[in-house]
Design a protein around this motif. Structure first.
Motif, mmCIF file in Angstrom:
data_model
loop_
_atom_site.group_PDB
_atom_site.id
_atom_site.type_symbol
_atom_site.label_atom_id
_atom_site.label_comp_id
_atom_site.label_asym_id
_atom_site.label_seq_id
_atom_site.Cartn_x
_atom_site.Cartn_y
_atom_site.Cartn_z
ATOM 1 N N LEU A 3 29.423 20.476 8.005
ATOM 2 C CA LEU A 3 30.825 20.097 8.147
ATOM 3 C C LEU A 3 31.010 18.710 8.769
ATOM 4 C CD1 LEU A 3 32.243 23.547 9.236
ATOM 5 C CD2 LEU A 3 32.449 22.454 7.011
ATOM 6 N N SER A 4 29.976 17.915 8.796
ATOM 7 C CA SER A 4 30.056 16.595 9.420
ATOM 8 C C SER A 4 30.312 15.472 8.424
ATOM 9 C CB SER A 4 28.757 16.312 10.178
ATOM 10 O OG SER A 4 27.682 16.233 9.263
ATOM 11 N N PHE A 5 30.630 15.789 7.191
ATOM 12 C CA PHE A 5 30.771 14.736 6.192
ATOM 13 C C PHE A 5 31.916 13.782 6.504
ATOM 14 C CE2 PHE A 5 32.117 12.834 2.169
ATOM 15 C CZ PHE A 5 30.947 12.172 1.868
ATOM 16 N N GLY A 6 32.934 14.228 7.190
ATOM 17 C CA GLY A 6 34.029 13.336 7.565
ATOM 18 C C GLY A 6 33.555 12.173 8.414
ATOM 19 N N VAL A 7 32.630 12.423 9.299
ATOM 20 C CA VAL A 7 32.067 11.361 10.139
ATOM 21 C C VAL A 7 31.093 10.509 9.328
ATOM 22 C CG1 VAL A 7 30.635 10.928 12.177
ATOM 23 C CG2 VAL A 7 32.331 12.753 12.217
ATOM 24 N N PHE A 117 31.300 33.492 13.686
ATOM 25 C CA PHE A 117 32.137 32.370 13.251
ATOM 26 C C PHE A 117 32.591 31.502 14.420
ATOM 27 C CE2 PHE A 117 32.443 35.011 9.440
ATOM 28 C CZ PHE A 117 32.177 34.048 8.481
ATOM 29 N N ALA A 118 32.801 32.102 15.576
ATOM 30 C CA ALA A 118 33.159 31.307 16.754
ATOM 31 C C ALA A 118 31.994 30.408 17.166
ATOM 32 C CB ALA A 118 33.565 32.211 17.914
ATOM 33 N N GLY A 119 30.785 30.929 17.080
ATOM 34 C CA GLY A 119 29.606 30.123 17.390
ATOM 35 C C GLY A 119 29.457 28.957 16.430
ATOM 36 N N ALA A 120 29.723 29.215 15.147
ATOM 37 C CA ALA A 120 29.660 28.134 14.161
ATOM 38 C C ALA A 120 30.723 27.076 14.451
ATOM 39 C CB ALA A 120 29.837 28.698 12.754
ATOM 40 N N ALA A 122 32.093 26.410 17.388
ATOM 41 C CA ALA A 122 31.724 25.693 18.609
ATOM 42 C C ALA A 122 30.632 24.664 18.317
ATOM 43 C CB ALA A 122 31.260 26.680 19.678
ATOM 44 N N GLY A 123 29.702 25.028 17.451
ATOM 45 C CA GLY A 123 28.644 24.087 17.083
ATOM 46 C C GLY A 123 29.193 22.865 16.377
ATOM 47 N N VAL A 124 30.134 23.086 15.460
ATOM 48 C CA VAL A 124 30.759 21.962 14.753
ATOM 49 C C VAL A 124 31.523 21.083 15.737
ATOM 50 C CG1 VAL A 124 32.562 21.364 13.088
ATOM 51 C CG2 VAL A 124 30.887 23.117 12.530
ATOM 52 N N SER A 125 32.252 21.711 16.651
ATOM 53 C CA SER A 125 33.023 20.944 17.638
ATOM 54 C C SER A 125 32.124 20.107 18.532
ATOM 55 C CB SER A 125 33.860 21.890 18.499
ATOM 56 O OG SER A 125 34.788 22.579 17.711
ATOM 57 N N ALA A 126 30.952 20.608 18.834
ATOM 58 C CA ALA A 126 30.021 19.861 19.678
ATOM 59 C C ALA A 126 29.294 18.765 18.904
ATOM 60 C CB ALA A 126 29.000 20.818 20.297
ATOM 61 N N MET A 127 29.038 19.000 17.626
ATOM 62 C CA MET A 127 28.249 18.048 16.857
ATOM 63 C C MET A 127 29.031 16.831 16.386
ATOM 64 S SD MET A 127 25.218 19.009 17.023
ATOM 65 C CE MET A 127 24.477 17.863 15.895
ATOM 66 N N MET A 128 30.329 16.956 16.178
ATOM 67 C CA MET A 128 31.106 15.812 15.694
ATOM 68 C C MET A 128 31.044 14.613 16.636
ATOM 69 S SD MET A 128 32.048 16.341 12.779
ATOM 70 C CE MET A 128 31.604 17.806 11.924
ATOM 71 N N PRO A 129 31.312 14.785 17.932
ATOM 72 C CA PRO A 129 31.170 13.626 18.834
ATOM 73 C C PRO A 129 29.731 13.131 18.924
ATOM 74 C CG PRO A 129 32.432 15.371 19.898
ATOM 75 C CD PRO A 129 31.888 15.930 18.628
ATOM 76 N N ALA A 130 28.784 14.052 18.845
ATOM 77 C CA ALA A 130 27.384 13.642 18.903
ATOM 78 C C ALA A 130 27.006 12.796 17.685
ATOM 79 C CB ALA A 130 26.477 14.869 19.008
ATOM 80 N N PHE A 131 27.438 13.202 16.502
ATOM 81 C CA PHE A 131 27.186 12.412 15.294
ATOM 82 C C PHE A 131 27.855 11.049 15.376
ATOM 83 C CE2 PHE A 131 25.909 16.120 12.601
ATOM 84 C CZ PHE A 131 24.754 15.551 12.114
ATOM 85 N N THR A 132 29.099 11.033 15.811
ATOM 86 C CA THR A 132 29.827 9.771 15.913
ATOM 87 C C THR A 132 29.109 8.797 16.843
ATOM 88 O OG1 THR A 132 31.900 10.945 15.535
ATOM 89 C CG2 THR A 132 32.060 8.743 16.481
#
Length: 144
Positions: A3-7, A117-120, A122-132
């Protein structure tokens, strides 16, 4: 990563300087491969078992991501990231869902699915700033 394609999209636009349309083909291929693969993953799990399907999915994701880090053209991004890497995502994700459905008592199955699904999420929420941050600090190839 899925789900990080936006970044990644913004970084691809900068790196390759192509049109938004041609750059979006990477994400389109990714979404198509994921959507097409999800219905087949449960059948593969029933036939080959959880461990084998999850391991194959993980190898596809890691192998595709490593290959993507060496790619220097947008067309190869479509192949390595959009198709190869993404072909492993349904296998990995659906294995977790199938495990939750199979081994959780019916009384707690909704709670289990909610936790998955909550874990997934939370993982997406944590990874977006990390990817950026990683893309800005090290570049797109090093981030992959």
């Amino acid at each position: 990563l899925y789900l990080s394609f936006g970044v990644i999209f913004s970084a691809l636009l900068e790196e390759f300087g192509r049109s938004r349309f041609s750059t979006a083909l990477v994400g389109t291929a990714q979404e198509f491969v994921y959507s097409a693969g999800c219905p087949f993953a449960p059948a593969l799990i029933k036939r080959h078992g959880f461990k084998i399907v999850h391991a194959v999915g993980a190898v596809l994701v890691v192998g595709g991501t490593v290959l993507t880090s060496f790619v220097r053209s947008l067309e190869m991004w479509v192949v390595t990231y959009g198709i190869l890497t993404t072909s492993g995502f349904p296998l990995v994700f659906m294995t977790g869902i199938e495990l939750g459905c199979t081994y959780t008592p019916k009384a707690y199955r909704g709670l289990c699915m909610g936790a998955i699904f909550a874990g997934a999420g939370a993982g997406v929420s944590a990874m977006m700033p990390a990817f950026t941050h990683s893309i800005k600090a090290y570049g797109l190839s090093a981030t992959m």
